[in-house]
Design a protein around this motif. Structure first.
Motif, PDB file in Angstrom:
ATOM      1  N   GLY A  67       0.665  -1.123  -0.171  1.00 14.16           N
ATOM      2  CA  GLY A  67       0.002   0.088   0.053  1.00 14.16           C
ATOM      3  C   GLY A  67       0.851   1.443  -0.065  1.00 14.16           C
ATOM      4  O   GLY A  67       0.171   2.459  -0.225  1.00 14.16           O
ATOM      5  N   ARG A  68       2.105   1.121   0.036  1.00 12.67           N
ATOM      6  CA  ARG A  68       2.755   2.413  -0.102  1.00 12.67           C
ATOM      7  C   ARG A  68       3.808   2.620  -1.153  1.00 12.67           C
ATOM      8  O   ARG A  68       4.259   1.332  -1.409  1.00 12.67           O
ATOM      9  CB  ARG A  68       4.066   2.378   1.394  1.00 12.67           C
ATOM     10  N   PRO A  69       4.249   3.720  -1.672  1.00 11.18           N
ATOM     11  CA  PRO A  69       5.005   3.785  -2.936  1.00 11.18           C
ATOM     12  C   PRO A  69       6.466   3.142  -2.502  1.00 11.18           C
ATOM     13  O   PRO A  69       6.913   3.525  -1.375  1.00 11.18           O
ATOM     14  CB  PRO A  69       5.002   5.399  -3.206  1.00 11.18           C
ATOM     15  N   ALA A  70       6.832   2.454  -3.321  1.00 17.36           N
ATOM     16  CA  ALA A  70       8.433   1.905  -3.086  1.00 17.36           C
ATOM     17  C   ALA A  70       9.199   3.069  -3.581  1.00 17.36           C
ATOM     18  O   ALA A  70       8.849   3.749  -4.573  1.00 17.36           O
ATOM     19  CB  ALA A  70       8.716   0.685  -3.840  1.00 17.36           C
ATOM     20  N   THR A  71      10.372   3.253  -2.914  1.00 17.63           N
ATOM     21  CA  THR A  71      11.207   4.377  -3.156  1.00 17.63           C
ATOM     22  C   THR A  71      12.860   3.887  -2.980  1.00 17.63           C
ATOM     23  O   THR A  71      12.976   2.658  -2.784  1.00 17.63           O
ATOM     24  CB  THR A  71      11.331   5.608  -2.423  1.00 17.63           C
ATOM     25  N   GLY A  72      13.736   4.645  -3.573  1.00 15.43           N
ATOM     26  CA  GLY A  72      15.265   4.141  -3.066  1.00 15.43           C
ATOM     27  C   GLY A  72      15.639   2.876  -4.153  1.00 15.43           C
ATOM     28  O   GLY A  72      15.221   2.731  -5.145  1.00 15.43           O
ATOM     29  N   GLU A  73      16.600   2.297  -3.317  1.00 16.13           N
ATOM     30  CA  GLU A  73      17.302   1.121  -3.887  1.00 16.13           C
ATOM     31  C   GLU A  73      16.005  -0.012  -4.281  1.00 16.13           C
ATOM     32  O   GLU A  73      16.206  -0.701  -5.297  1.00 16.13           O
ATOM     33  CB  GLU A  73      18.273   0.398  -2.831  1.00 16.13           C
ATOM     34  N   GLU A  93       6.787  -0.047 -22.934  1.00 14.51           N
ATOM     35  CA  GLU A  93       5.389   0.284 -21.967  1.00 14.51           C
ATOM     36  C   GLU A  93       5.816   0.415 -20.477  1.00 14.51           C
ATOM     37  O   GLU A  93       6.368  -0.843 -20.290  1.00 14.51           O
ATOM     38  CB  GLU A  93       4.133  -0.399 -22.195  1.00 14.51           C
ATOM     39  N   ARG A  94       5.415   1.269 -19.870  1.00 17.05           N
ATOM     40  CA  ARG A  94       5.761   1.312 -18.169  1.00 17.05           C
ATOM     41  C   ARG A  94       4.565   0.178 -17.603  1.00 17.05           C
ATOM     42  O   ARG A  94       3.611   0.213 -18.303  1.00 17.05           O
ATOM     43  CB  ARG A  94       5.678   2.821 -17.705  1.00 17.05           C
ATOM     44  N   ALA A  95       4.779   0.155 -16.319  1.00 18.50           N
ATOM     45  CA  ALA A  95       3.750  -0.946 -15.690  1.00 18.50           C
ATOM     46  C   ALA A  95       3.495  -0.167 -14.396  1.00 18.50           C
ATOM     47  O   ALA A  95       4.299   0.654 -13.664  1.00 18.50           O
ATOM     48  CB  ALA A  95       4.493  -2.090 -15.453  1.00 18.50           C
ATOM     49  N   VAL A  96       2.376  -0.691 -13.734  1.00 14.62           N
ATOM     50  CA  VAL A  96       2.013  -0.336 -12.456  1.00 14.62           C
ATOM     51  C   VAL A  96       2.326  -1.588 -11.540  1.00 14.62           C
ATOM     52  O   VAL A  96       1.493  -2.683 -12.048  1.00 14.62           O
ATOM     53  CB  VAL A  96       0.621   0.064 -12.194  1.00 14.62           C
ATOM     54  N   VAL A  97       2.825  -1.712 -10.588  1.00 13.61           N
ATOM     55  CA  VAL A  97       3.218  -2.924  -9.834  1.00 13.61           C
ATOM     56  C   VAL A  97       2.318  -2.751  -8.424  1.00 13.61           C
ATOM     57  O   VAL A  97       2.961  -1.862  -7.691  1.00 13.61           O
ATOM     58  CB  VAL A  97       4.493  -3.186  -9.695  1.00 13.61           C
ATOM     59  N   ASP A  98       2.016  -3.865  -8.001  1.00 14.13           N
ATOM     60  CA  ASP A  98       1.591  -3.808  -6.697  1.00 14.13           C
ATOM     61  C   ASP A  98       1.684  -5.101  -5.963  1.00 14.13           C
ATOM     62  O   ASP A  98       1.506  -6.165  -6.469  1.00 14.13           O
ATOM     63  CB  ASP A  98      -0.351  -3.719  -6.891  1.00 14.13           C
ATOM     64  N   THR A  99       2.465  -4.990  -5.027  1.00 15.34           N
ATOM     65  CA  THR A  99       2.879  -6.051  -4.128  1.00 15.34           C
ATOM     66  C   THR A  99       2.230  -6.138  -2.513  1.00 15.34           C
ATOM     67  O   THR A  99       2.411  -5.252  -1.898  1.00 15.34           O
ATOM     68  CB  THR A  99       4.444  -6.114  -3.904  1.00 15.34           C
ATOM     69  N   GLU A 100       1.886  -7.173  -2.249  1.00 17.59           N
ATOM     70  CA  GLU A 100       1.382  -7.653  -1.026  1.00 17.59           C
ATOM     71  C   GLU A 100       2.154  -8.400  -0.429  1.00 17.59           C
ATOM     72  O   GLU A 100       2.132  -9.500  -0.867  1.00 17.59           O
ATOM     73  CB  GLU A 100       0.016  -7.959  -0.777  1.00 17.59           C
ATOM     74  N   ASN A 101       3.030  -8.211   0.740  1.00 17.62           N
ATOM     75  CA  ASN A 101       4.061  -9.053   1.398  1.00 17.62           C
ATOM     76  C   ASN A 101       3.375  -9.229   2.437  1.00 17.62           C
ATOM     77  O   ASN A 101       3.247  -8.584   3.521  1.00 17.62           O
ATOM     78  CB  ASN A 101       5.530  -8.498   1.324  1.00 17.62           C
ATOM     79  N   THR A 102       3.299 -10.710   3.074  1.00 14.53           N
ATOM     80  CA  THR A 102       2.830 -11.218   4.217  1.00 14.53           C
ATOM     81  C   THR A 102       3.877 -11.500   5.327  1.00 14.53           C
ATOM     82  O   THR A 102       3.583 -11.907   6.414  1.00 14.53           O
ATOM     83  CB  THR A 102       1.879 -12.354   4.183  1.00 14.53           C
ATOM     84  N   VAL A 103       5.220 -11.228   4.874  1.00 15.91           N
ATOM     85  CA  VAL A 103       6.298 -11.517   6.017  1.00 15.91           C
ATOM     86  C   VAL A 103       6.144 -10.383   6.850  1.00 15.91           C
ATOM     87  O   VAL A 103       6.146  -9.328   6.454  1.00 15.91           O
ATOM     88  CB  VAL A 103       7.440 -11.540   5.212  1.00 15.91           C
ATOM     89  N   PRO A 104       5.892 -10.824   8.194  1.00 18.51           N
ATOM     90  CA  PRO A 104       5.482  -9.718   9.160  1.00 18.51           C
ATOM     91  C   PRO A 104       6.907  -8.755   9.024  1.00 18.51           C
ATOM     92  O   PRO A 104       7.973  -9.147   9.086  1.00 18.51           O
ATOM     93  CB  PRO A 104       5.763 -10.513  10.588  1.00 18.51           C
ATOM     94  N   THR A 105       6.688  -7.420   9.364  1.00 21.62           N
ATOM     95  CA  THR A 105       7.963  -6.518   9.035  1.00 21.62           C
ATOM     96  C   THR A 105       8.911  -6.801  10.050  1.00 21.62           C
ATOM     97  O   THR A 105       8.524  -6.915  11.316  1.00 21.62           O
ATOM     98  CB  THR A 105       7.394  -5.105   9.380  1.00 21.62           C
ATOM     99  N   GLY A 106      10.094  -6.896   9.623  1.00 23.43           N
ATOM    100  CA  GLY A 106      11.151  -7.338  10.750  1.00 23.43           C
ATOM    101  C   GLY A 106      11.144  -8.661  11.194  1.00 23.43           C
ATOM    102  O   GLY A 106      11.893  -8.751  12.097  1.00 23.43           O
ATOM    103  N   ALA A 107      10.541  -9.765  10.522  1.00 19.27           N
ATOM    104  CA  ALA A 107      10.444 -11.144  10.790  1.00 19.27           C
ATOM    105  C   ALA A 107      11.989 -11.650  10.518  1.00 19.27           C
ATOM    106  O   ALA A 107      12.376 -12.564  10.852  1.00 19.27           O
ATOM    107  CB  ALA A 107       9.560 -11.701  10.205  1.00 19.27           C
ATOM    108  N   GLY A 108      12.928 -10.686   9.871  1.00 18.48           N
ATOM    109  CA  GLY A 108      14.270 -11.010   9.611  1.00 18.48           C
ATOM    110  C   GLY A 108      14.390 -12.057   8.483  1.00 18.48           C
ATOM    111  O   GLY A 108      15.242 -12.900   8.243  1.00 18.48           O
TER     112      GLY A 108
END
Ligand code: 2P0
Length: 337
Positions: A67-73, A93-108
């Motif tokens: 749900g948040r724009p990706a930035t940087g690296e 052609e450019r693309a719109v990429v939407d990613t939902e990742n279910t790994v808990p943030t900081g799960a390492g």
């Protein structure tokens, strides 16, 4: 090939994998060619779901991550990957990429394997590349090496490839490994002992290890034997041997990093406490072996019937850290294709 979807839009799902014989070190950074073969188990938890939609009138790619724009690296790596797909498709052609990742943030847990496997499948389908599973694995590799293995479910081996860079590029892909799945019946207990960001990226750590560690070559040589023996253990359904080989291969990988100059040390005090608890489990007669990746968290391989007992002991040793339980999971697939 089977990876042809509706041109213009596609959604794919992929799962993380844990290497039992590790990938550590590249021979070619641009092509993401590894120094050694590696072998992994794809997990049944923490899927990544990625949708790629072509945006003919857009001047640039748009990437959204949970749900948040990706930035940087992170954004740079995804755009570079899309450039590779566009190059093959003869598209600008450019693309719109939407990613939902279910790994808990900081799960390492690395999300680059499931992330680039899902992106490769969705982008290849959206841009109309008709790829078979081998070609998809080779493509996913260019995003992140370990992603080549997440294309397949269960156990997968990623071939390093050999010869010239062009030849190795063609020969470097993953494929399923035959295993006596019913006899093995493994589970993985994942102990999160530190949810913070890592001090050194695995890319940088690999580079430093290959360039400066006197232990790198010996480990790479012994890794060949580990792979041969791992294949035999999987085929025989011998989980004890699988665990023994995985543990020594992972500890050896960390030894190569500790000997790098300057040293790369991912193992933390809490990591060693979990390792001690696993030794105690073995003394108590349980089958339990550890593996660790580019971070302090510990993955404990055990029998499925023992998983609750192992998880309880590991939870105590992990002192407040989260504990997750995984089993072998499925390969990458397109939704509604
Ligand atoms: C592995 N790791 O085999 C090894 C063991 C970490 C330790 O693959 O540079 O994110 O994108 O190819 O795949 C983590 O490295 O590295 C990894 P890149 P990747 O799972």
């Amino acid at each position: 090939g089977e990876w042809r979807g509706t041109p213009g839009r596609a959604t794919a799902v992929a799962h993380p994998n844990i290497a039992l014989v590790k990938y550590w070190g590249k021979r070619d950074e641009k092509l993401v060619l590894p120094r050694t073969d590696s072998l992994s188990m794809t997990l049944d938890i923490f899927p990544t779901t990625t949708t790629v939609r072509l945006a003919p009138r857009a001047g640039q790619d748009t990437v959204t991550f949970n749900g948040r724009p990706a930035t940087g690296e992170a954004l740079r790596r995804i755009v570079a990957f899309l450039d590779l797909v566009r190059d093959r498709a003869g598209s600008s052609e450019r693309a719109v990429v939407d990613t939902e990742n279910t790994v808990p943030t900081g799960a390492g847990l690395a999300s680059s394997a499931s992330g680039f496997a899902a992106l490769a499948a969705a982008a290849a389908a959206a841009y109309g590349l008709g790829l078979d599973a081998t070609e998809l694995s080779r493509l996913a590799r260019r995003g992140s090496g370990s992603a080549s293995r997440s294309v397949f479910g269960g156990f997968a081996v990623w071939h390093a490839g050999s010869g010239t860079p062009e030849e190795a590029d063609l020969g470097s892909y993953a494929e399923p490994v035959p295993a006596a799945a019913r006899d093995l019946d493994p589970a993985l207990v994942i102990a999160v002992v530190d949810a913070g960001p890592k001090a050194v990226s695995s890319r940088e750590a690999m580079r430093r290890t290959v360039d400066t560690s006197p232990l790198f070559e010996p480990w790479a040589v012994s890794s060949k034997d580990d792979l041969t023996q791992m294949r035999a253990a999987l085929l025989a359904g011998d989980l004890e041997a699988v665990g023994e080989i995985a543990e020594r291969n992972a500890l050896g990988m960390h030894a190569t990093m500790l000997a790098a100059r300057p040293a790369v040390r991912y193992l933390a005090p809490a990591t060693l406490r979990v390792l001690d608890s696993v030794l105690q489990l073995r003394r108590d007669g349980l089958l339990a072996y550890v593996t660790m990746d580019a971070g302090p968290n510990v993955k404990v391989l055990c029998r499925r019937v023992d998983v609750e007992r192992v998880a309880a002991v590991v939870r105590g040793a992990a002192a407040g850290g989260a504990v997750h339980i995984a089993r072998p999971g499925p390969g990458t697939r397109l939704l509604n294709a």
